[in-house]
Design a protein around this motif. Structure first.
Motif, PDB file in Angstrom:
ATOM      1  N   UNK A  27       0.840  -1.196   0.000  1.00 48.34           N
ATOM      2  CA  UNK A  27       0.000   0.000   0.000  1.00 48.34           C
ATOM      3  C   UNK A  27       0.875   1.246   0.000  1.00 48.34           C
ATOM      4  N   UNK A  71       0.424   5.067   0.850  1.00 40.06           N
ATOM      5  CA  UNK A  71      -0.438   6.143   1.340  1.00 40.06           C
ATOM      6  C   UNK A  71       0.223   7.512   1.145  1.00 40.06           C
ATOM      7  N   UNK A  80      -0.694  12.060   1.825  1.00 41.43           N
ATOM      8  CA  UNK A  80      -1.590  13.056   2.415  1.00 41.43           C
ATOM      9  C   UNK A  80      -1.338  14.405   1.772  1.00 41.43           C
ATOM     10  N   UNK A  87       8.163   8.247  -0.214  1.00 39.78           N
ATOM     11  CA  UNK A  87       9.234   7.280   0.116  1.00 39.78           C
ATOM     12  C   UNK A  87       8.862   5.854  -0.292  1.00 39.78           C
ATOM     13  N   UNK A  88       7.610   5.487  -0.032  1.00 37.17           N
ATOM     14  CA  UNK A  88       7.177   4.127  -0.361  1.00 37.17           C
ATOM     15  C   UNK A  88       7.210   3.933  -1.883  1.00 37.17           C
ATOM     16  N   UNK A  99      -9.864  14.355   6.725  1.00 38.23           N
ATOM     17  CA  UNK A  99      -9.830  14.482   8.185  1.00 38.23           C
ATOM     18  C   UNK A  99      -9.594  15.957   8.518  1.00 38.23           C
ATOM     19  N   UNK A 134      -7.065  17.603   5.948  1.00 35.94           N
ATOM     20  CA  UNK A 134      -6.144  16.717   5.237  1.00 35.94           C
ATOM     21  C   UNK A 134      -6.940  15.795   4.325  1.00 35.94           C
ATOM     22  N   UNK A 143      -6.514  12.328   2.586  1.00 31.30           N
ATOM     23  CA  UNK A 143      -5.673  11.132   2.654  1.00 31.30           C
ATOM     24  C   UNK A 143      -6.046  10.185   1.519  1.00 31.30           C
ATOM     25  N   UNK A 144      -5.032   9.717   0.787  1.00 31.69           N
ATOM     26  CA  UNK A 144      -5.273   8.748  -0.282  1.00 31.69           C
ATOM     27  C   UNK A 144      -4.443   7.502  -0.044  1.00 31.69           C
ATOM     28  N   UNK A 145      -4.971   6.384  -0.471  1.00 32.70           N
ATOM     29  CA  UNK A 145      -4.274   5.106  -0.323  1.00 32.70           C
ATOM     30  C   UNK A 145      -4.328   4.382  -1.664  1.00 32.70           C
ATOM     31  N   UNK A 177      -4.126  -2.082   6.372  1.00 32.67           N
ATOM     32  CA  UNK A 177      -3.975  -0.669   6.700  1.00 32.67           C
ATOM     33  C   UNK A 177      -4.983  -0.302   7.772  1.00 32.67           C
ATOM     34  N   UNK A 209      -6.755   3.494   9.608  1.00 37.63           N
ATOM     35  CA  UNK A 209      -6.934   4.917   9.327  1.00 37.63           C
ATOM     36  C   UNK A 209      -7.138   5.682  10.620  1.00 37.63           C
ATOM     37  N   UNK A 210      -6.531   6.844  10.672  1.00 36.85           N
ATOM     38  CA  UNK A 210      -6.689   7.703  11.835  1.00 36.85           C
ATOM     39  C   UNK A 210      -6.359   9.135  11.489  1.00 36.85           C
ATOM     40  N   UNK A 211      -6.149   9.966  12.502  1.00 36.55           N
ATOM     41  CA  UNK A 211      -5.975  11.394  12.291  1.00 36.55           C
ATOM     42  C   UNK A 211      -4.754  11.720  11.435  1.00 36.55           C
ATOM     43  N   UNK A 212      -3.751  10.865  11.460  1.00 37.32           N
ATOM     44  CA  UNK A 212      -2.541  11.125  10.687  1.00 37.32           C
ATOM     45  C   UNK A 212      -2.585  10.574   9.283  1.00 37.32           C
ATOM     46  N   UNK A 213      -3.683   9.911   8.934  1.00 33.04           N
ATOM     47  CA  UNK A 213      -3.803   9.324   7.600  1.00 33.04           C
ATOM     48  C   UNK A 213      -3.784   7.818   7.653  1.00 33.04           C
ATOM     49  N   UNK A 214      -3.410   7.219   6.511  1.00 32.10           N
ATOM     50  CA  UNK A 214      -3.401   5.770   6.423  1.00 32.10           C
ATOM     51  C   UNK A 214      -2.052   5.215   6.899  1.00 32.10           C
ATOM     52  N   UNK A 249       0.083   1.941   6.780  1.00 30.78           N
ATOM     53  CA  UNK A 249       0.100   0.763   5.923  1.00 30.78           C
ATOM     54  C   UNK A 249       0.986  -0.320   6.522  1.00 30.78           C
ATOM     55  N   UNK A 250       0.559  -1.547   6.411  1.00 37.58           N
ATOM     56  CA  UNK A 250       1.357  -2.697   6.848  1.00 37.58           C
ATOM     57  C   UNK A 250       1.751  -3.504   5.613  1.00 37.58           C
ATOM     58  N   UNK A 304      10.791   8.121   6.902  1.00 38.49           N
ATOM     59  CA  UNK A 304       9.735   8.717   6.076  1.00 38.49           C
ATOM     60  C   UNK A 304       8.971   9.715   6.939  1.00 38.49           C
ATOM     61  N   UNK A 336       5.169   9.628   6.934  1.00 42.19           N
ATOM     62  CA  UNK A 336       4.454   8.399   7.286  1.00 42.19           C
ATOM     63  C   UNK A 336       3.493   8.662   8.435  1.00 42.19           C
TER      64      UNK A 336
END
Lengths: 182, 295
Positions: A31, A33, A35, A59-60, A79, A171, A173-175, B107, B109-114, B116-117, B236, B239
């Protein structure tokens, strides 16, 4: 001689056993992600902000870009990270385009009569056509001269016309999901 | 036999190189808290693989004996080894996500965004094969499998493995026993890559009974496999997981789930040639087979 043939057959079978094992650890999915943050303040009835985001700086994406064979939209959300005053009521609109302001719209979402406050969040529901347009843009990134830039706009409108200062920080956020071979 | 062993060894190295490259690539974005859950099933599999095929009878010759064999095993990965509960940043809630053997990346989701694992490699079974040598004398049998130090891949990662096990037949002291009985202790190591090094110990209690050219055997075993993990995360700052904002050197030790297990098998010996097949019940089931020439 018969037993030697048996040994050879077994050795070949064991080798094939391995070859199938080799392929298992080549295919990956990850994935990606990112922002985009918007902020605007106004004394009137609407706010507006726009930003560009280059996926090439992610980075990903940098780690896996050369190995990606398939790339697709997975999910998007917004958000709210701050408001003045604490709560506002209005219409929230988000637009994501290819490249810049004049680019093709990838998706547009409108949330009407929304109570806007710090922590307000919602998920975008894209149509199948919107997802297809988005995915085609992602796939084109890996063709020659494919752009990796997104342009986004955030508008909060229909705010109370009281002449007082209003501020919205939100914000987007996209994934994305990438698949490929390591 | 050498002519057939060389391509086998080359194929084994190719598998490990692919596996190593795959694992090394995904570790860059895994926090220390999640590396353990992600990698533990791999520690379990490699431990079980290394410990498989160490015996196919409890009987050991009084005279000097020598054997060379090719052993193949497949570890069957259960569904509960394909998922784990990840550690999440404050304010985030997540369901289970994939281990290295799982599928799609997860993945939350929260206040900082997604957040990912990493995804897994969709593995239902892990095959391994090794050449193996045994030496026996006066009730003691040494079993060994190894591949000497190699440099694999573009970055010349060091790879080697070895496994030694010493078996002693106890039933030689109790002639009236209707079965053969033995104990075995083993140790081994796999230097997988610059980032992963597996260490292993095994203790086996073995019984067997001969019926003409066939022998039935079984064993109770206890395995202890640990993996030393050393890697560096890619910093990152964007992140959503704060623990991945800065590049960090990560070191941890992970213990596999391969503790106690039980093995059932059979072998057929015709002149100098031995063929065996067995099943091991452990946290991952193991099917193992071997073809040997024994003198």
């Amino acid at each position: 001689m018969k037993m030697l043939k048996l040994i050879v057959s077994f050795s070949v079978l064991a080798s094939l056993f391995f070859v199938t094992g080799c392929d298992q650890f080549e295919n990956f999915s990850v994935n990606v992600p990112f922002t985009v943050s918007f902020a605007d303040s106004t004394n009137s009835t609407h706010t507006f902000d726009s930003k560009t985001y280059d996926l090439a700086n992610n980075s990903m994406y940098q780690e896996y870009s050369e190995k990606i064979e398939d790339f697709e939209f997975l999910e998007a959300s917004f958000f709210v990270t701050g408001t003045v005053p604490d709560t506002l009521t209005g219409t929230m609109e988000f637009t994501v385009k290819q490249n810049d302001q004049t680019g093709t719209i990838l998706f547009y979402q409108r949330f009407t009569d929304v109570e806007v406050y710090n922590g307000k969040s919602d998920i975008f529901v894209l149509t199948a056509d919107q997802i297809e347009v988005f995915n085609n843009y992602l796939k084109a990134m890996h063709m020659s001269s494919g752009s990796t830039v997104f342009y986004g706009e955030s508008v909060v409108s229909d705010l109370e016309d009281n002449g007082e200062k209003k501020k919205v920080e939100v914000d987007l956020h996209l994934l994305l999901k990438a698949k490929g071979k390591l | 036999m050498k002519k057939h062993l060389v391509p086998i060894i080359i194929t084994i190295l190719s598998v490990f190189q692919t596996l190593s490259a795959g694992v090394d690539d995904v570790l860059s974005f895994i926090s220390k808290e999640n590396a353990e859950g992600y990698l533990r099933p791999l520690a379990t599999s490699l431990g079980l693989g290394l410990n498989s095929g160490l015996y196919h009878t409890a009987s050991v010759s009084e005279k000097f004996s020598f054997g060379i064999s090719l052993r193949a095993s497949v570890m069957l990965i259960p569904d509960d080894h394909k998922r784990f509960n990840p550690s999440t940043p404050d304010g985030y809630v997540s369901g289970t996500t994939s281990t290295i053997f799982g599928g799609e990346p997860g993945y939350s989701y929260g206040s900082g965004g997604y957040v990912s694992y990493p995804g897994g490699f969709d593995v239902d079974h892990l095959p391994l094969a090794f050449p193996q040598i045994t030496l026996g004398y006066k009730g003691f049998e040494l079993t060994s499998k190894f591949i000497p130090k190699q440099e694999l891949g573009k970055d010349k990662s060091e790879f080697y493995f070895y496994s030694f096990a010493l078996k002693h037949e106890l039933s030689r002291y109790f002639k009236l026993l209707p079965v053969h009985a033995a104990v075995q202790i083993g140790t081994g190591k796999i230097k997988f890559s610059e980032q992963l090094e597996f260490n292993n110990m095994v203790f086996n209690g073995i019984v067997s009974k001969k019926f003409g050219v066939a022998t039935l055997y079984g064993g109770l075993g206890y395995q202890l496999t640990t993996v030393d993990v050393n890697y560096t995360t890619t910093g990152d700052p964007d992140n959503a997981d704060p623990s991945l904002h800065e590049a960090k050197d990560i070191s941890l030790n992970i213990r596999g789930d391969n503790g106690a297990g039980v093995t059932f098998g059979s072998m057929i010996k015709l002149a100098y040639f031995v063929f065996n097949f067995d099943y091991t019940y452990n946290s991952q089931s193991v099917l193992s087979t071997g073809l040997s020439i024994e003198f």
